[in-house]
Write a protein that holds these residues in place. Structure first.
Motif, PDB file in Angstrom:
ATOM      1  N   PHE A  28      -1.688 -11.034  -8.340  1.00 22.00           N
ATOM      2  CA  PHE A  28      -2.045 -12.020  -9.358  1.00 22.00           C
ATOM      3  C   PHE A  28      -3.180 -11.502 -10.244  1.00 22.00           C
ATOM      4  CE2 PHE A  28      -4.356 -15.828 -10.842  1.00 22.00           C
ATOM      5  CZ  PHE A  28      -3.326 -16.453 -11.539  1.00 22.00           C
ATOM      6  N   LEU A  29      -4.164 -10.855  -9.648  1.00 20.21           N
ATOM      7  CA  LEU A  29      -5.263 -10.297 -10.440  1.00 20.21           C
ATOM      8  C   LEU A  29      -4.751  -9.203 -11.374  1.00 20.21           C
ATOM      9  CD1 LEU A  29      -8.339 -10.054  -8.025  1.00 20.21           C
ATOM     10  CD2 LEU A  29      -7.606 -11.927  -9.476  1.00 20.21           C
ATOM     11  N   ASN A  30      -3.850  -8.382 -10.880  1.00 20.55           N
ATOM     12  CA  ASN A  30      -3.267  -7.337 -11.733  1.00 20.55           C
ATOM     13  C   ASN A  30      -2.448  -7.952 -12.870  1.00 20.55           C
ATOM     14  OD1 ASN A  30      -4.410  -5.304 -10.217  1.00 20.55           O
ATOM     15  ND2 ASN A  30      -2.602  -5.001  -8.926  1.00 20.55           N
ATOM     16  N   TYR A  31      -1.753  -9.033 -12.572  1.00 19.97           N
ATOM     17  CA  TYR A  31      -0.974  -9.758 -13.586  1.00 19.97           C
ATOM     18  C   TYR A  31      -1.892 -10.279 -14.689  1.00 19.97           C
ATOM     19  CZ  TYR A  31       1.489 -13.870 -15.514  1.00 19.97           C
ATOM     20  OH  TYR A  31       2.032 -14.825 -16.341  1.00 19.97           O
ATOM     21  N   LEU A  32      -3.030 -10.859 -14.298  1.00 22.27           N
ATOM     22  CA  LEU A  32      -3.989 -11.354 -15.289  1.00 22.27           C
ATOM     23  C   LEU A  32      -4.520 -10.213 -16.150  1.00 22.27           C
ATOM     24  CD1 LEU A  32      -6.180 -13.934 -13.291  1.00 22.27           C
ATOM     25  CD2 LEU A  32      -4.382 -14.438 -14.955  1.00 22.27           C
ATOM     26  N   MET A  64      -9.113  -2.216  -5.571  1.00 23.35           N
ATOM     27  CA  MET A  64      -8.440  -0.947  -5.316  1.00 23.35           C
ATOM     28  C   MET A  64      -6.949  -1.101  -5.609  1.00 23.35           C
ATOM     29  SD  MET A  64     -10.308   0.266  -1.755  1.00 23.35           S
ATOM     30  CE  MET A  64      -9.829  -1.203  -0.824  1.00 23.35           C
ATOM     31  N   ALA A  65      -6.223  -0.009  -5.489  1.00 23.17           N
ATOM     32  CA  ALA A  65      -4.773  -0.065  -5.662  1.00 23.17           C
ATOM     33  C   ALA A  65      -4.185  -1.041  -4.646  1.00 23.17           C
ATOM     34  CB  ALA A  65      -4.171   1.322  -5.473  1.00 23.17           C
ATOM     35  N   GLU A 113      -1.798  -1.027  -2.518  1.00 25.90           N
ATOM     36  CA  GLU A 113      -1.538  -0.543  -1.162  1.00 25.90           C
ATOM     37  C   GLU A 113      -2.836  -0.329  -0.381  1.00 25.90           C
ATOM     38  OE1 GLU A 113      -1.354   3.013  -4.011  1.00 25.90           O
ATOM     39  OE2 GLU A 113      -0.661   0.923  -3.945  1.00 25.90           O
ATOM     40  N   LEU A 114      -3.920   0.039  -1.091  1.00 26.21           N
ATOM     41  CA  LEU A 114      -5.212   0.215  -0.423  1.00 26.21           C
ATOM     42  C   LEU A 114      -5.826  -1.131  -0.054  1.00 26.21           C
ATOM     43  CD1 LEU A 114      -6.867   3.124  -2.462  1.00 26.21           C
ATOM     44  CD2 LEU A 114      -5.821   3.224  -0.193  1.00 26.21           C
ATOM     45  N   GLU A 115      -5.666  -2.126  -0.932  1.00 29.66           N
ATOM     46  CA  GLU A 115      -6.168  -3.462  -0.609  1.00 29.66           C
ATOM     47  C   GLU A 115      -5.415  -4.037   0.592  1.00 29.66           C
ATOM     48  OE1 GLU A 115      -8.701  -5.046  -1.526  1.00 29.66           O
ATOM     49  OE2 GLU A 115      -9.348  -4.051  -3.368  1.00 29.66           O
ATOM     50  N   ALA A 116      -4.107  -3.793   0.632  1.00 32.98           N
ATOM     51  CA  ALA A 116      -3.307  -4.274   1.765  1.00 32.98           C
ATOM     52  C   ALA A 116      -3.749  -3.590   3.055  1.00 32.98           C
ATOM     53  CB  ALA A 116      -1.827  -4.015   1.504  1.00 32.98           C
ATOM     54  N   LEU A 117      -4.014  -2.285   2.963  1.00 31.97           N
ATOM     55  CA  LEU A 117      -4.471  -1.538   4.138  1.00 31.97           C
ATOM     56  C   LEU A 117      -5.842  -2.040   4.592  1.00 31.97           C
ATOM     57  CD1 LEU A 117      -4.087   0.814   6.131  1.00 31.97           C
ATOM     58  CD2 LEU A 117      -5.169   2.312   4.429  1.00 31.97           C
ATOM     59  N   ALA A 118      -6.739  -2.280   3.631  1.00 31.31           N
ATOM     60  CA  ALA A 118      -8.081  -2.767   3.971  1.00 31.31           C
ATOM     61  C   ALA A 118      -8.008  -4.121   4.672  1.00 31.31           C
ATOM     62  CB  ALA A 118      -8.935  -2.866   2.712  1.00 31.31           C
ATOM     63  N   SER A 119      -7.140  -5.007   4.176  1.00 34.44           N
ATOM     64  CA  SER A 119      -6.985  -6.329   4.797  1.00 34.44           C
ATOM     65  C   SER A 119      -6.446  -6.212   6.211  1.00 34.44           C
ATOM     66  CB  SER A 119      -6.041  -7.201   3.962  1.00 34.44           C
ATOM     67  OG  SER A 119      -6.597  -7.486   2.705  1.00 34.44           O
ATOM     68  N   ASP A 120      -5.474  -5.322   6.390  1.00 34.57           N
ATOM     69  CA  ASP A 120      -4.869  -5.151   7.701  1.00 34.57           C
ATOM     70  C   ASP A 120      -5.860  -4.533   8.686  1.00 34.57           C
ATOM     71  OD1 ASP A 120      -2.716  -5.484   9.417  1.00 34.57           O
ATOM     72  OD2 ASP A 120      -1.980  -3.451   9.093  1.00 34.57           O
ATOM     73  N   ARG A 152     -14.606   0.075  -4.479  1.00 34.56           N
ATOM     74  CA  ARG A 152     -14.275  -0.981  -5.441  1.00 34.56           C
ATOM     75  C   ARG A 152     -15.167  -0.941  -6.680  1.00 34.56           C
ATOM     76  NH1 ARG A 152     -13.465  -4.789  -0.301  1.00 34.56           N
ATOM     77  NH2 ARG A 152     -11.185  -4.762  -0.188  1.00 34.56           N
ATOM     78  N   GLY A 153     -16.037   0.046  -6.745  1.00 29.54           N
ATOM     79  CA  GLY A 153     -16.815   0.238  -7.961  1.00 29.54           C
ATOM     80  C   GLY A 153     -18.083  -0.578  -8.071  1.00 29.54           C
ATOM     81  N   PHE A 154     -18.574  -1.107  -6.954  1.00 27.05           N
ATOM     82  CA  PHE A 154     -19.850  -1.818  -6.981  1.00 27.05           C
ATOM     83  C   PHE A 154     -20.980  -0.818  -6.749  1.00 27.05           C
ATOM     84  CE2 PHE A 154     -17.038  -5.393  -5.860  1.00 27.05           C
ATOM     85  CZ  PHE A 154     -17.475  -6.340  -6.784  1.00 27.05           C
TER      86      PHE A 154
END
Length: 581
Positions: free
Chosen positions: A101-105, A140-141, A143-150, A233-235
């Motif tokens: 959704f964020l990428n869509y925005l 992040m990309a 797939e990386l966000e999904a990996l981080a969540s998992d 994530r660029g912080f």
């Protein structure tokens, strides 16, 4: 005493095993996947996408609040445990949707800008959508966000659960017949007998020492992961991410921290006076919560109900009527019983547009104050729940505004009806709490700042963590204490959250912001309750700076924060003038 009522959750769901609960779980998953498919093809309108996304979030929040509420009243119930697990599984699907959704925005950035501008059909979403676009820049990309969540489930979240489990279960022998957990030992800090407090403190420190290695490993794991992910994530730093999530900037934080630092001598003066009132040569950390004065009369639950409604109504009839309804509609679960968690909290249900409050009412003024605090949260809920999800989600910095404001209304009402030793006890309790929110919070801010500064160079040993903690306490409590607590880093679960770093300064923000608002209300006449409600309604759809500006407050101006601190200073002055016995 009469039997205390249990809350009524049936307007939310008939039960965790009900058809309605299962159907809503199914809706979360199917609607998330359907929206994902449409976002990837770009086949739906921006406004429709936002509304569908918000509906998914509402369903998930409703399910999460309900399953968690059930579990906290009976933590070993297998049905409740299963429900929480089911909601967690569904939330993974929603987390994946959030990234898309964020990428869509971001792909529709120009359209978002146009439609949220003045006169646009999405103008009400201006701040929330701009905030999401900024968040997307730090994403992040997929797939990386999904990996981080998992990985979080078996990484940072597991470390957090380890701290929570150990921090509530490690125990030691108290006497020949009694074993006490570290939680029970910490509860003895309020005991009137100094010997009990001293022995409990010594045993508590010994327990932390015995288990310091796993606590240190968990903290290093959380902070190390946080540094890695925030950088990815660029912080610029974990603090920068925290400020973004709190909807404030460095200028506001500097004004707040500067006010806290300037108040250090004031609080040290109070700590030295408390030592005198207790007949001690100096105050130990184990004496911080010792009672002073004579506690006010006990309250029945019915008396608490009447008193809170009365005090709320002195400020706003609407607010008083709301509190009355919460009691009568059984929105509160006040009884302390086996299997129920300690403490208190408020939770809201977006689909039902209602709140519920869990507490452990103990028939004391403190119990009444806690109910008022949580009812303040519920009042805040009632003001924002009519708004859509993205327009009502407020940051931690503004989360405590209504609760502390409400608690202070009850404090003022109690003072008006007390004198002598009872008034002394009330004032000391208020100042004691303020010391924790201002001075202890500042020490935690210093500690976390130093840990993040040193963690990139390698893991920190338990000895190093204790040294950093004690140094932070010396900078804040200073000579107001003669003995410190080097293991507070192990005791406080907030340090073990990777989702939100610096889980400290928002409390000081909330305290001083609420007190500043109260002072403003005293000089604004009958129009202020309506202004206050407007302010609360905007907490989810504006930055903290913009919210405060609605009542002509500049959060970057030190003088505002000093107004809140001046309220505390008044009561410290009263306490320091109290005669010794």
């Amino acid at each position: 005493m009469n039997t205390l009522p249990a809350w009524d959750l049936t307007p939310i769901y008939p039960g965790c095993d009900s058809k309605e609960f299962s159907e809503d779980l199914h809706t979360v998953v199917t609607e998330s996947k359907a929206l994902e498919a449409d976002l990837e093809t770009g086949s739906c309108d921006l406004k429709q996408s936002i509304e569908r996304y918000e509906l998914v979030l509402d369903y998930l929040e409703n399910l999460n609040a309900y399953s968690s509420a059930c579990l906290t009243t009976n933590t070993s119930n297998p049905l409740f445990l299963k429900a929480v697990s089911q909601v967690e599984e569904a939330s993974l699907v929603v987390q994946h949707l959030e990234v898309l959704f964020l990428n869509y925005l971001a792909q529709r950035g120009d359209e978002v800008e146009k439609r949220t501008s003045q006169g646009g059909d999405l103008q009400a979403y201006r701040f929330p959508l701009q905030e999401l676009l900024e968040e997307q820049k730090h994403q992040m990309a997929p797939e990386l966000e999904a990996l981080a969540s998992d990985l979080a489930r078996s990484g940072t979240d597991a470390f957090s659960r380890l701290q929570e489990a150990m921090g509530s279960s490690i125990h030691t022998q108290w006497d020949a017949e009694t074993v006490k957990t570290v939680v029970q030992l910490r509860s003895d800090a309020t005991n009137a007998d100094r010997n009990v407090r001293k022995v409990a403190f010594e045993k508590e420190l010994a327990l932390w020492k015995a288990y310091e290695v796993p606590f240190a490993a968990a903290l290093n794991g959380v902070k190390g992961t946080t540094l890695t992910l925030d950088k990815m994530r660029g912080f610029a730093s974990p603090l920068d991410r925290s400020l973004f999530e709190s909807r404030i900037d460095r200028q506001i934080l500097d004004a707040l921290i500067g006010t806290l630092e300037e108040s250090i001598p004031l609080f040290r003066k109070y700590l030295k006076k408390k030592a005198q009132l207790l007949g001690l040569p100096g105050l130990s950390f184990s004496d911080l919560f010792a009672p002073v004065g004579k506690e006010a009369s006990h309250f029945t639950y019915e008396e608490a109900h009447s008193f809170i409604v009365k005090q709320f109504s002195t400020f706003s009839e609407e607010m008083g009527a709301f509190a009355d309804h919460a009691f009568k509609a059984r929105w509160i679960d006040p009884e302390s019983r086996k299997g129920k968690v300690g403490g208190a909290y408020d939770t809201s249900f977006p689909l039902a547009k209602q709140s519920r409050i869990l507490s452990n009412f103990d028939y004391t003024y403190s119990g009444v104050s806690t109910l008022a605090h949580e009812l303040g949260h519920a009042w805040h809920d009632s003001v924002v729940l009519p708004k859509s999800n993205l327009q009502r989600t407020y940051p931690m910095t503004l989360a405590e505004t209504a609760s502390i404001f409400s608690e202070f209304l009850v404090f003022q009402g109690s003072l008006a009806e007390s004198s002598g030793e009872q008034r002394l006890a009330l004032v000391e309790q208020f100042v004691q709490d303020a010391t924790q929110v201002c001075i202890d919070i500042l020490s935690r801010f210093y500690f976390e700042t130093e840990v993040f500064a040193r963690r990139p160079d390698g893991e920190l040993s338990a000895l190093e963590l204790c040294s950093i903690m004690e140094e932070a306490q010396k900078r804040t409590y200073g000579d107001g204490l003669v003995e410190y607590h080097p293991y507070m880093w192990a005791a406080k679960g907030h340090y073990y959250s990777s989702d939100f770093s610096f889980y400290n300064y928002p409390y000081a923000f909330g305290q001083l912001f609420a007190l500043g608002l109260y002072e403003k209300s005293r000089h604004s006449g009958s129009s202020f309750p309506a202004q206050y409600k407007t302010l609360l309604a905007a907490t989810g759809s504006l930055s903290a700076r913009e919210v405060a500006s609605l009542v002509d407050i500049d959060l970057a101006d030190r003088s505002f924060w000093e107004q809140g601190m001046a309220v505390i200073a008044t009561y410290i002055g009263e306490l320091c003038d109290a005669p010794l016995h």
